[in-house]
Design an enzyme around this catalytic site. Structure first.
Site, mmCIF file in Angstrom:
data_model
loop_
_atom_site.group_PDB
_atom_site.id
_atom_site.type_symbol
_atom_site.label_atom_id
_atom_site.label_comp_id
_atom_site.label_asym_id
_atom_site.label_seq_id
_atom_site.Cartn_x
_atom_site.Cartn_y
_atom_site.Cartn_z
ATOM 1 N N CYS A 178 -45.728 -5.356 -20.293
ATOM 2 C CA CYS A 178 -46.709 -4.869 -19.287
ATOM 3 C C CYS A 178 -47.417 -3.851 -19.487
ATOM 4 O O CYS A 178 -48.485 -3.686 -19.773
ATOM 5 C CB CYS A 178 -45.896 -4.980 -17.766
ATOM 6 S SG CYS A 178 -44.411 -3.806 -18.042
ATOM 7 N N HIS A 199 -48.481 -0.020 -12.862
ATOM 8 C CA HIS A 199 -48.054 1.070 -13.958
ATOM 9 C C HIS A 199 -49.699 1.648 -14.259
ATOM 10 O O HIS A 199 -50.626 1.200 -14.336
ATOM 11 C CB HIS A 199 -47.805 0.446 -15.404
ATOM 12 C CG HIS A 199 -46.507 -0.090 -15.517
ATOM 13 N ND1 HIS A 199 -45.556 -0.075 -14.548
ATOM 14 C CD2 HIS A 199 -45.949 -0.953 -16.614
ATOM 15 C CE1 HIS A 199 -44.493 -0.679 -14.929
ATOM 16 N NE2 HIS A 199 -44.502 -1.412 -15.977
HETATM 17 C C1 2RA Z 1 -40.159 -2.100 -17.474
HETATM 18 N N1 2RA Z 1 -41.773 -2.931 -19.057
HETATM 19 O O1 2RA Z 1 -41.278 -1.539 -16.961
HETATM 20 C C2 2RA Z 1 -40.257 -2.969 -18.657
HETATM 21 C C3 2RA Z 1 -40.005 -4.505 -18.454
HETATM 22 N N2 2RA Z 1 -40.567 -5.111 -17.144
HETATM 23 O O2 2RA Z 1 -39.402 -1.981 -17.069
#
Ligand code: 2RA
Length: 332
Positions: free
Chosen positions: A128, A241
């Site tokens: 991601c 994120h």
């Molecule tokens: C996280 N990218 O953010 C890793 C797995 N989704 O924990």
């Protein structure tokens, strides 16, 4: 062409969102099969008023299936995907099991869709944090060729799935009620905290999540010498994120050119008017599929061609489920 599509790992945050995105984007399936562990077999899931029954995943589950969206973790993906490929299905895998396999294209449709044609049965969805960074950077890379990236990520608890999201909420409630907190999905309390560890550390002190940005970035941009230094941090946001990125280019590129490239680039929403307090924020970029990009500025710490920027994106949607469905749509 009507398609028999299956979702492997249909009960997790990504698997459920894959189903939601198939329905929301009106994917023209003839048949939809939802597969999960025996614990979930027989359970019904309802999305937009449509009910679906979950079946237990077995090696025989893939007979007649054209496309598999895999939302399972590495161990389950590694066990079932060979059976799916053997049954003649094309698998789009969100786990990290096959991402660096030379025979497996690693795809972000807005960045390297042309590489899909080289698949030999499996196509991998990038991590991601990689997807969010590269959707923002690809238009700049095409114009001025990125040689180095310094990335700091601020990763939502959804990265640890439904359990991670519940853990943050439960901890905040427990702290408000002056009760003890539970920690299962993160090594320490995540509420009101930042944890600079996602995955295990290598002998140079970089976590597996941080090395994904380098290794996947090099493969997707077809830039084997791309220099990447990434710090991945878990933060108490729910499902978006955020990433602070400084890039060095081979060729000159100024802020206005960068904005012109980004404002019309696929998959991007330019939110860049800091004087008027307009910049990307996780709360605004969640529950949709665009990567919000802003705070674009010259890197004043170098005399090379450098820019710094800030981007946010929904980890479950564009960071995983929607990206996989967009790859599936290229087979229609
Ligand atoms: C996280 N990218 O953010 C890793 C797995 N989704 O924990």
């Amino acid at each position: 062409k009507s398609i028999h599509i299956a979702i492997l790992g249909a009960t997790g945050a990504v698997g459920q969102t894959m189903l939601e995105m198939l329905l929301e984007r009106k994917f023209p399936y003839r048949k939809l099969t939802l597969l999960a562990s025996c614990r979930s077999a027989g359970k019904e899931v309802s999305v937009n008023g449509q009910n679906f029954v979950i079946q237990e995943a077995t090696p025989q589950s893939f007979k007649g299936v054209d496309l598999v969206l895999c939302a399972a973790e590495n161990d389950v993906a590694g066990f079932f995907i060979p059976y799916a490929v053997k049954a003649g299905a094309i698998v789009i895998d969100n786990s990290s099991a096959y991402r660096l396999d030379p025979s497996v294209p690693l795809i972000i449709p807005e960045v390297n869709k042309e590489a899909i044609k080289h698949h030999q049965g499996i196509i991998a969805n990038p991590n991601c944090a990689t997807i969010i960074a590269l959707v923002a950077l690809a238009p700049l890379h095409r114009y001025a060729h990125i040689t180095r990236m310094i990335v700091s990520t601020y990763q939502a608890v959804s990265g640890a799935g439904i359990g991670g999201m519940k853990e943050l909420n439960d901890q905040m409630q427990a702290l408000a009620d002056h009760k003890p907190i539970q920690t299962k999905y993160f090594p320490y309390q995540i509420a009101y905290n930042l944890i600079p560890q996602i995955g295990d550390f290598n002998d140079k002190g970089y976590s597996s999540e941080e090395m994904k940005m380098q290794n996947e970035g090099r493969k997707i941009l077809n830039a084997p010498n791309l220099a990447v230094n990434c710090t991945c941090v878990r933060v108490p946001t729910m499902r978006s994120h955020a990433e602070s990125i400084t890039v060095e280019f081979d060729e000159p590129i100024d802020v206005s050119t960068a904005k012109e490239l980004l404002i019309n680039a696929p998959g991007i929403k330019l939110v860049d008017d800091p004087i008027n307090a307009r910049y990307p924020m996780p709360l605004e970029s969640q529950n949709q599929d665009l990567i919000y990009v802003g705070r674009i500025r010259e890197d004043i710490s170098t005399d090379k061609h450098g820019l710094s920027l800030w981007c946010c994106g929904d980890q479950i949607r564009k960071g995983a489920a929607t990206n996989a469905v967009q790859i599936a749509e290229t087979f229609l």
